[in-house]
Scaffold this active site. Structure first.
Site, PDB file in Angstrom:
ATOM      1  N   PHE B 128       0.851  -1.187   0.000  1.00 20.08           N
ATOM      2  CA  PHE B 128       0.000   0.000   0.000  1.00 20.08           C
ATOM      3  C   PHE B 128       0.894   1.247   0.000  1.00 20.08           C
ATOM      4  O   PHE B 128       1.876   1.306   0.746  1.00 20.08           O
ATOM      5  CB  PHE B 128      -0.947   0.011   1.206  1.00 20.08           C
ATOM      6  CG  PHE B 128      -1.946   1.127   1.110  1.00 20.08           C
ATOM      7  CD1 PHE B 128      -3.031   1.027   0.255  1.00 20.08           C
ATOM      8  CD2 PHE B 128      -1.769   2.297   1.822  1.00 20.08           C
ATOM      9  CE1 PHE B 128      -3.941   2.071   0.120  1.00 20.08           C
ATOM     10  CE2 PHE B 128      -2.673   3.351   1.695  1.00 20.08           C
ATOM     11  CZ  PHE B 128      -3.764   3.239   0.848  1.00 20.08           C
ATOM     12  N   ASP B 198       0.773  -4.665   8.658  1.00 22.37           N
ATOM     13  CA  ASP B 198      -0.319  -3.724   8.435  1.00 22.37           C
ATOM     14  C   ASP B 198      -1.600  -4.543   8.263  1.00 22.37           C
ATOM     15  O   ASP B 198      -1.734  -5.317   7.302  1.00 22.37           O
ATOM     16  CB  ASP B 198      -0.035  -2.875   7.193  1.00 22.37           C
ATOM     17  CG  ASP B 198      -1.105  -1.803   6.963  1.00 22.37           C
ATOM     18  OD1 ASP B 198      -2.233  -1.943   7.489  1.00 22.37           O
ATOM     19  OD2 ASP B 198      -0.807  -0.835   6.237  1.00 22.37           O
ATOM     20  N   TYR B 223     -11.460   2.550   9.726  1.00 27.95           N
ATOM     21  CA  TYR B 223     -12.618   2.946   8.913  1.00 27.95           C
ATOM     22  C   TYR B 223     -13.004   1.949   7.831  1.00 27.95           C
ATOM     23  O   TYR B 223     -13.865   2.249   7.015  1.00 27.95           O
ATOM     24  CB  TYR B 223     -12.417   4.340   8.312  1.00 27.95           C
ATOM     25  CG  TYR B 223     -11.178   4.583   7.475  1.00 27.95           C
ATOM     26  CD1 TYR B 223     -11.104   4.137   6.161  1.00 27.95           C
ATOM     27  CD2 TYR B 223     -10.103   5.296   7.989  1.00 27.95           C
ATOM     28  CE1 TYR B 223      -9.981   4.391   5.393  1.00 27.95           C
ATOM     29  CE2 TYR B 223      -8.974   5.556   7.231  1.00 27.95           C
ATOM     30  CZ  TYR B 223      -8.921   5.103   5.928  1.00 27.95           C
ATOM     31  OH  TYR B 223      -7.812   5.356   5.174  1.00 27.95           O
ATOM     32  N   LYS B 224     -12.369   0.793   7.827  1.00 30.09           N
ATOM     33  CA  LYS B 224     -12.733  -0.221   6.828  1.00 30.09           C
ATOM     34  C   LYS B 224     -13.697  -1.221   7.488  1.00 30.09           C
ATOM     35  O   LYS B 224     -14.835  -0.881   7.794  1.00 30.09           O
ATOM     36  CB  LYS B 224     -11.468  -0.865   6.270  1.00 30.09           C
ATOM     37  CG  LYS B 224     -10.555   0.156   5.564  1.00 30.09           C
ATOM     38  CD  LYS B 224      -9.287  -0.501   5.043  1.00 30.09           C
ATOM     39  CE  LYS B 224      -8.330   0.540   4.453  1.00 30.09           C
ATOM     40  NZ  LYS B 224      -8.825   1.129   3.200  1.00 30.09           N
ATOM     41  N   ARG B 372     -12.198  -3.805  -7.817  1.00 29.86           N
ATOM     42  CA  ARG B 372     -12.076  -4.378  -6.484  1.00 29.86           C
ATOM     43  C   ARG B 372     -13.460  -4.423  -5.838  1.00 29.86           C
ATOM     44  O   ARG B 372     -14.154  -3.413  -5.787  1.00 29.86           O
ATOM     45  CB  ARG B 372     -11.128  -3.479  -5.683  1.00 29.86           C
ATOM     46  CG  ARG B 372     -10.504  -4.083  -4.477  1.00 29.86           C
ATOM     47  CD  ARG B 372      -9.457  -3.134  -3.910  1.00 29.86           C
ATOM     48  NE  ARG B 372     -10.072  -1.922  -3.362  1.00 29.86           N
ATOM     49  CZ  ARG B 372      -9.574  -1.230  -2.332  1.00 29.86           C
ATOM     50  NH1 ARG B 372      -8.439  -1.617  -1.750  1.00 29.86           N
ATOM     51  NH2 ARG B 372     -10.163  -0.151  -1.893  1.00 29.86           N
TER      52      ARG B 372
END
Lengths: 413, 413
Positions: B128, B198, B223-224, B372
Site C-alpha cells: 500500500f 499492516d 474505517y474499513k 475491487r
C-alpha cells in the site's frame, strides 16, 4: 471593595459590546459560567446538525462517494484557508492535519533537516509540555541535535549560529503572557535561524500576524478558541517562501503529489500538501468547520478589544474585590503582553478551583498553584466575569474551599 | 452460465448464515449493493446517536469535565482493548491513536532505532502506498537506513542480518492476497529481525492471531471493516515483550507518564502509552466505539467462514456467469490465502467500475486495471453478491461500460 464594578456596570459594558450577539452562536449550559474555553471551546449551536449531516447524509447515504461529492478530500486545505485570516497567513500557507503534537514533530524535524550544520532547538523552560517533549524526542532521534532552554527574556540573546529553530508558544498556556512575535522572529532571522510559533492559546482570541511578522512556521490547536470540539484536528503553517524547502519526515500518502495513482515512490505534493500524512479525520473536520463558522463576520480587532476588556475586568476583580485573599497575579498587567486568559497563583489553587467548579464557575488548575480563567471573546460576557469574581470572593471569604472534598485530585484538562 | 447459482440458492445460503441478523446493525441505502466496505465501512445504525451524545451531552453540556466524567482520556486504551480480541492480541498490547500512516512512522522508526546495527526496512513493491512512502521518508531521515523491496514470494529468503524490520501488509489492498503471518514472522525472527504487519485490510474480516504468530508490531485502520467512519482513528500493536524496548519518536504529552503534572522533561508512560502522541480525537473515537459494537457477540470464526463463502460465490460468478467478458482473477483462488475482497483485472476496469456504480453496485477501481469488490461479512449477503454478479454480467454483455461518460476520471477512495 470600593472601586470594584457593579453588576449594572458590567451589564452596561455588555450592552456596548459589538460581539454580544455572537454568544447566541453557542450552546452554553444554563447557569454555568464557563471560563475554560482556552482548554475546550464551547459547543457551537450549529455543530450538532453539521456533524449529524457528515455522519448520516454523507457517510451513511453517500458512503465512499463522499470523498468527492462532499469535499472530504479537500477538507484539510479548505479548513486551512479558513483559519489563515485569523492568523495573518495566506490561504495556501495553512492546512489542517493531525494533532498539534504531530505537527510540531513534522515542523521541528523539517527545520532541523533543512539546516544540517545547526544543532540546537531553542525554547523556554516551562513551555507547554508537549512542545518540550516533542523537541526532546527529536533530539534523541536525530544525531547531534539538542534542546536548549533559556528563560524567555533571554531567548533573543541566546539565538546564535548554532540555532536551527527557535520554538516558542505565542501565548503561554500557564501564565497567559504573550510574546512579541515580530521582534523575536526578527532576532531569529538575524542569526539565520528559523522560528516556529505555537498558536494554540492565541488563535481566535488575540491578534496574530504571521506574514506581517515574517514568521517561518506555526502550529495551533482546533479545540480551544476555534471551538472545533474535543481533540479537533490541528493546523500548521509554513511561509510560502519555505514551501518545497522544508520537508515533512512523515511522508504519508495524503502528502503525495498524486495519492490515487498508487505509485510505489513518494513524490511530495505542492505547497502545504506534503505536511499532510494519513487519511483526514472527517467527523473532526466537520465539527471544526462548524467551529470556524462562529468567526463568520467577526472582526478580529473587536475580538482583541473584547478580550482585553474582559481580562482587565477580571484582573480588577481579583485585585480589588478579592484583595487579601492571597492571590498573586501571574498574567502580565499590560494588555499588549497578555493573551485571553488570566492566571493567578494561590497556595490552594487546586481546592479553590474545585470549589468554584462545584458552584458553576468553571476555570482550571495548572500545577503547582495556578488558577486559570479563560475569556472567550465570542461568548464570555462582562456579566460572566463579574459573577465569577463575586463567586471567587465568596469562596475565599467563607473559606468554602477548605472543605476536604476539594483536595481530592483528579485533574484532566 | 451452467453451474452458476440461482437467486434462490443464494437466498438459501443467506437463510443458513449465522451472521445474517447482524446486517440490521447497519444503515445501508435502499437499493444499493455496497461492495466497498474494505475502503469505507458502512454506517452502523447506532453511530448517529453515539456521536450526537458525544457532541451534545458530553462536549456541549459537560464540557471540559467530560475528559474524566465520560472517559475521554481513556478512549485510546479502552478502544485498543476492544480491538485486541479481533486480532489475537492482549488487551494491553493495542491502543487507538492517530492515523495508520502516523502509526507506521512511529513503529518503523522505533524498530530501526532499537537495532542500530541493522540498516534495512524490507518490504514488497506494490505494498500500500502509504506504507512505502512512510518507509522511504524514514530512510531519508535516519542516516544509513534504506528501504529494500523484493517480490513477496522472495521476502523470507531476503531477510538477513542487515534487516531491521520487515514491513508487510497482511491482506494486500489491491490483490486481496493474504500472507502467511506465522511463517513470515518466524522467518524474520530466525534472522533476528523485527516484523510489522499492516492489518488495515484484515481486521474485522479475516482471522488474525498476532500473539499466536509471535508478531512484533502491527498497525491497522479504523474505517474499513471496523466501521469507525471516514478517517477514523487507527490502532497500533506492540507485543508486550517489546514494551519499554521500542520507543516512539513522537514523544507527545499523551505518552508521558504523568501528562497532567506538566513537567518539563519527557518520561514515557507504561506499556503502550508512549505510542500515544497528541490529544485524542474524541468525535472519531465515539464513532469508532460504535463501529466496534457491531462486533459484539460476533464469532470471528463465523466471520471468516462467511467471508470465504461470499468470496467463493463472487469468484464463481465472475468466472462462470461472466465468462468471456475479459476478466482475469487477481485474488488467489485458495480461500486460505485471500482476504475479504475480490479483485479482477480488466483493460477497462475503470469504465466498468463507473458503470456498475451508476447502477447501484459500488465497488472501486485501483490503477491501472483492477476492479475491487469488497465483502463485509457483517452486512454483505449472498444475495448481494448474486445481484452484483448479474449486474456485472449485464454491463459486460450489453457493453454498457462503453458509454464515454464512464471514461471520465475522478477517482478518490
Amino acid at each position: 471593595m470600593s472601586g470594584w464594578t457593579t453588576l449594572a456596570e458590567a451589564q452596561t459594558m455588555d450592552a456596548a459590546d459589538p460581539l454580544r450577539a455572537y454568544r447566541d452562536r453557542f450552546t452554553l449550559p444554563e447557569g454555568l459560567i464557563y471560563l475554560d474555553g482556552n482548554s475546550l471551546g464551547a459547543l457551537p449551536r450549529a455543530t450538532p446538525a453539521r456533524v449529524a449531516a457528515a455522519v448520516e447524509a454523507q457517510w451513511g447515504h453517500d458512503l465512499i462517494a463522499s470523498w468527492n461529492k462532499h469535499g472530504w478530500i479537500e477538507a484539510p486545505v479548505r479548513l486551512g484557508a479558513r483559519i489563515a485570516p485569523l492568523i495573518g497567513a495566506g490561504a495556501d500557507e495553512v492546512i489542517v492535519a493531525d494533532s498539534t503534537s504531530a505537527n510540531l514533530f513534522k515542523l521541528i524535524v523539517a527545520a532541523c533537516q533543512a539546516q544540517p550544520d545547526r544543532t540546537t532547538i531553542l525554547t523556554e523552560p516551562g513551555n507547554f509540555p508537549t512542545d518540550l517533549y516533542i523537541a526532546q524526542g527529536i533530539a534523541d532521534l536525530l544525531p547531534g541535535r539538542q534542546v536548549r532552554t533559556v528563560p524567555v527574556g533571554e531567548i533573543a540573546a541566546a539565538i546564535d549560529g548554532d540555532t536551527a529553530v527557535v520554538m516558542l508558544t505565542h501565548v503561554h498556556y500557564k501564565t497567559g503572557a504573550m510574546l512579541d512575535m515580530a521582534s523575536l522572529t526578527m532576532a531569529a532571522h538575524a542569526k539565520g535561524a528559523l522560528i516556529l510559533w505555537d498558536l494554540s492559546h492565541s488563535v481566535g482570541a488575540v491578534p496574530v500576524d504571521l506574514v506581517g511578522c515574517d514568521a517561518d512556521m506555526a502550529v495551533g490547536c482546533g479545540y480551544k478558541y476555534l471551538n472545533g470540539g474535543p481533540g479537533a484536528p490541528a493546523f500548521l503553517y509554513v511561509a510560502g517562501r519555505l514551501h518545497g524547502r522544508l520537508r515533512s519526515p512523515m511522508t504519508g500518502w495524503m502528502g503525495h503529489r498524486a495519492p490515487f495513482d498508487f505509485g510505489d515512490d513518494y513524490a511530495p505534493g505542492e505547497g502545504m500538501a506534503p505536511f499532510l500524512c494519513g487519511t483526514p479525520p472527517i467527523l473532526g473536520m466537520a465539527a471544526l468547520d462548524a467551529g470556524l463558522d462562529t468567526f463568520d463576520g467577526v472582526s478580529m480587532a473587536e475580538v482583541t478589544a473584547k478580550s482585553r476588556s474582559l481580562s482587565a475586568l477580571l484582573i480588577a476583580g481579583i485585585e480589588q474585590r478579592c484583595a487579601g485573599a492571597g492571590f498573586t497575579l501571574v498574567t502580565p498587567r499590560d494588555p499588549a503582553t497578555r493573551g485571553s486568559h488570566v492566571s493567578v497563583a494561590h497556595p490552594h489553587a487546586w481546592e479553590v478551583c474545585q470549589a468554584l467548579i462545584a458552584r458553576g464557575v468553571v476555570g482550571d488548575f495548572r500545577a503547582p498553584e495556578v488558577l486559570r480563567l479563560g475569556l472567550t471573546p465570542l461568548y464570555t460576557s462582562h456579566e460572566d466575569v463579574w459573577r465569577a469574581v463575586e463567586m471567587i470572593a465568596e469562596v475565599m471569604e467563607t473559606e468554602a474551599w477548605r472543605d476536604p472534598a476539594y483536595a481530592e485530585r483528579a485533574a484532566v484538562t
